[in-house]
Motif scaffolding. Structure first.
Motif, PDB file in Angstrom:
ATOM      1  N   THR A 103       0.805  -1.217   0.000  1.00  0.00           N
ATOM      2  CA  THR A 103       0.000   0.000   0.000  1.00  0.00           C
ATOM      3  C   THR A 103       0.843   1.274   0.000  1.00  0.00           C
ATOM      4  O   THR A 103       0.349   2.337  -0.370  1.00  0.00           O
ATOM      5  N   GLU A 130      -8.392   2.937   4.504  1.00  0.00           N
ATOM      6  CA  GLU A 130      -7.466   1.851   4.226  1.00  0.00           C
ATOM      7  C   GLU A 130      -7.830   0.590   5.007  1.00  0.00           C
ATOM      8  O   GLU A 130      -8.533   0.631   6.001  1.00  0.00           O
ATOM      9  N   SER A 132      -5.715  -3.278   6.067  1.00  0.00           N
ATOM     10  CA  SER A 132      -4.529  -4.117   5.940  1.00  0.00           C
ATOM     11  C   SER A 132      -4.786  -5.416   6.680  1.00  0.00           C
ATOM     12  O   SER A 132      -5.616  -5.488   7.589  1.00  0.00           O
ATOM     13  N   VAL A 235      -2.092  -7.758   2.604  1.00  0.00           N
ATOM     14  CA  VAL A 235      -2.117  -6.319   2.346  1.00  0.00           C
ATOM     15  C   VAL A 235      -1.287  -5.662   3.434  1.00  0.00           C
ATOM     16  O   VAL A 235      -1.568  -5.823   4.628  1.00  0.00           O
ATOM     17  N   THR A 236      -0.242  -4.953   3.044  1.00  0.00           N
ATOM     18  CA  THR A 236       0.702  -4.425   4.018  1.00  0.00           C
ATOM     19  C   THR A 236       1.239  -3.075   3.565  1.00  0.00           C
ATOM     20  O   THR A 236       1.276  -2.778   2.370  1.00  0.00           O
ATOM     21  N   GLY A 237       1.687  -2.300   4.518  1.00  0.00           N
ATOM     22  CA  GLY A 237       2.292  -1.013   4.204  1.00  0.00           C
ATOM     23  C   GLY A 237       3.800  -1.086   4.082  1.00  0.00           C
ATOM     24  O   GLY A 237       4.432  -0.112   3.677  1.00  0.00           O
ATOM     25  N   SER A 246      -3.152  -6.265  10.666  1.00  0.00           N
ATOM     26  CA  SER A 246      -3.313  -5.076  11.496  1.00  0.00           C
ATOM     27  C   SER A 246      -4.788  -4.893  11.816  1.00  0.00           C
ATOM     28  O   SER A 246      -5.590  -4.594  10.939  1.00  0.00           O
ATOM     29  N   ARG A 249      -6.868  -1.243  11.391  1.00  0.00           N
ATOM     30  CA  ARG A 249      -7.103  -0.570  10.111  1.00  0.00           C
ATOM     31  C   ARG A 249      -8.121  -1.388   9.336  1.00  0.00           C
ATOM     32  O   ARG A 249      -7.839  -2.466   8.856  1.00  0.00           O
TER      33      ARG A 249
END
Length: 269
Positions: A103, A130, A132, A235-237, A246, A249
């Motif tokens: 992301t 968002e 995640s 899905v990760t930052g 997480s 979020r």
């Protein structure tokens, strides 16, 4: 006379012993020579896997006729080249078949064999929308129907005509889910989070949509055909860090859920 008789005997015995010693040495040398002349075969190293070429961009992003719908070509010269589909070294370390959404950089990786990945550009949710975590592809649809969730209809009353009670929006060129949608579940629960197509090619690489990961229609068609059922999704930052869900979020969903009676891709985990 006695000496003369004994000496030939001694010589004969010594000759016999010497001959025996030489014979033994010859056998030993012969055995060593035979062993060293037949070394064990060396196994060749396994071939390195290389992902087949994707082709040229004009073909990949050209016009497509699909299920009765005509998708226009993507104006690739107007796009940042980094967001076009390409084969890259896998930066995630995940097992082949895993989908990783980065992301931070607006990339989606499909991990392949041989330390490679296919990378697609994506558009993402606005700040505050968002999501995640980790999930699994539990349902896939071509030209999916879109049903906006009640909270979205409340924010945008003009979407009432497409609400669940009104049957949703049929698949088509103006449908927000685009040409394909991959539906993500956690356990036996629909996250309401989707990997989906979009006609808005200029939104790729940006954060503009509510909640979900959007790809160009030509890219979501390609991804759809490569992804089998039950594929894991993360899905990760930050792909350089351990990928852990997480909980704080969560997305404001773009979709009202998998329709009742839909046949999912095998038992949910």
């Amino acid at each position: 006379m006695l000496k003369t008789e004994i000496d030939p005997y001694r010589l004969s015995r010594r000759g016999f012993l010497n001959a025996a010693a030489l014979g033994a040495a010859s056998i030993a040398v012969s055995a060593c020579t035979t062993t060293s002349s037949t070394p064990a075969p060396v196994e060749p190293p396994p071939p390195t896997y290389e992902e087949p070429p994707l082709g040229d961009y004009a073909t990949m992003y050209g016009p497509i006729s699909d299920s009765g719908f005509d998708l226009p070509a993507i104006p690739i010269k107007k796009m940042d080249p980094q967001f076009l589909r390409q084969i890259v070294p896998d930066p995630t370390g995940q097992r082949p078949g895993t989908i990783i959404v980065d992301t931070t950089n607006h990339f989606l990786y499909l991990v392949r064999e041989g330390g490679q990945a296919i990378r697609y550009g994506v558009g993402l949710g606005r700040a505050g929308f968002e999501w995640s975590g980790d999930a699994v592809v539990q349902w896939k649809q071509k030209w999916p129907k879109w049903t906006p969730p009640d909270e979205m209809v409340a924010r945008q009353p003009e979407l009432e005509q497409y609400s669940a009670k009104n049957g949703g929006m049929p698949g088509g060129l103006k449908n927000p889910l685009g040409a394909r949608a991959l539906y993500l579940f956690q356990g036996n629960v629909d996250t309401l989070y989707r990997l989906h197509g979009s006609p808005e090619w200029n939104s790729i690489g940006k954060s503009v949509s509510s909640g979900c990961v959007r790809l160009m229609n030509q890219d979501i068609i390609d991804l759809y055909d490569r992804v089998p059922s039950k594929s894991p999704v993360v899905v990760t930052g930050d792909i350089s860090q351990p990928m852990v869900a997480s909980a704080n979020r969560r997305a404001i969903p773009i979709d009202g859920g998998v329709p009742d009676g839909s046949v999912l891709l095998g038992p949910v985990n």
